[in-house]
Design a protein around this motif. Sequence first.
Motif, PDB file in Angstrom:
ATOM      1  N   ARG A  58       0.841  -1.205   0.000  1.00 18.67           N
ATOM      2  CA  ARG A  58       0.000   0.000   0.000  1.00 18.67           C
ATOM      3  C   ARG A  58       0.877   1.257   0.000  1.00 18.67           C
ATOM      4  NH1 ARG A  58      -3.037  -3.481   2.966  1.00 18.67           N
ATOM      5  NH2 ARG A  58      -2.337  -2.798   5.029  1.00 18.67           N
ATOM      6  N   ARG A  61       2.470   1.764  -3.468  1.00 19.45           N
ATOM      7  CA  ARG A  61       1.542   2.331  -4.451  1.00 19.45           C
ATOM      8  C   ARG A  61       1.370   3.830  -4.227  1.00 19.45           C
ATOM      9  NH1 ARG A  61      -0.080  -2.843  -3.661  1.00 19.45           N
ATOM     10  NH2 ARG A  61      -1.755  -2.556  -2.133  1.00 19.45           N
ATOM     11  N   THR A  67      -2.884   3.674  -8.790  1.00 18.49           N
ATOM     12  CA  THR A  67      -4.020   2.984  -8.176  1.00 18.49           C
ATOM     13  C   THR A  67      -3.713   1.495  -8.069  1.00 18.49           C
ATOM     14  OG1 THR A  67      -5.067   2.495 -10.297  1.00 18.49           O
ATOM     15  CG2 THR A  67      -5.631   4.625  -9.256  1.00 18.49           C
ATOM     16  N   ASP A  68      -4.516   0.791  -7.293  1.00 14.04           N
ATOM     17  CA  ASP A  68      -4.383  -0.665  -7.222  1.00 14.04           C
ATOM     18  C   ASP A  68      -4.573  -1.281  -8.604  1.00 14.04           C
ATOM     19  OD1 ASP A  68      -4.111  -0.318  -4.490  1.00 14.04           O
ATOM     20  OD2 ASP A  68      -5.991  -1.328  -3.956  1.00 14.04           O
ATOM     21  N   PHE A  71      -1.427  -0.785 -10.615  1.00 17.37           N
ATOM     22  CA  PHE A  71      -0.320  -1.558 -10.055  1.00 17.37           C
ATOM     23  C   PHE A  71      -0.441  -3.033 -10.404  1.00 17.37           C
ATOM     24  CE2 PHE A  71       1.850  -3.724  -6.492  1.00 17.37           C
ATOM     25  CZ  PHE A  71       3.083  -3.093  -6.546  1.00 17.37           C
TER      26      PHE A  71
END
Length: 191
Positions: A58, A61, A67-68, A71
Amino acid sequence: MDELLSKIRNCTHCEEHLLLGPRPIVAAHPASKIAIIGQAPGTKVHQTGVPWDDPSGRQLRKWLGVTDEQFYDEQLFALIPMGFCYPGKGKSGDLPPRSECAPLWHESLVKQMPSLKLIILIGQYAQNYYLGNTMKRNLTETVKHYQEYLPDYFVLPHPSPRNRFWLSKNPWFEEEVLSDLREKVSGTLDY
């Protein structure tokens, strides 16, 4: 690439050294633009099988400014550890990544990603392996001189919550390095 990833994910080369058993974690695609080379999966990632699926991920990132979804898009990011399996617990945290993995798999992986524009080296194990004698006297000095390793490599400390002390002692990292990192990542993804 699919055949290589299958071989990596089924690797049992150091099985006898892995208390929790082998579970190689890797994500890559021939179209990957950025490779993130970190240390080794922790226990949570070993359980889920999802790279960087923990507080360190987290934080990473956030550092990258992605963003997730970005990523975990393998066409954008390849997620390659120095040691593909959880190495076990040591006296002061996890053991170092197994040294067999990078020589066995990294070169083949990188060769199969012709769109790769940037390799982000996270922590001393990745930096030692890739930078060799061009590293500075320690991780702090290497990160402080990150521009010397561009355009091929961007060097970072590990984003672990355990590194809060390092971050507080080195405010230049968040003030200078992270803005350059985000700009480089954004420019590479837009390329």
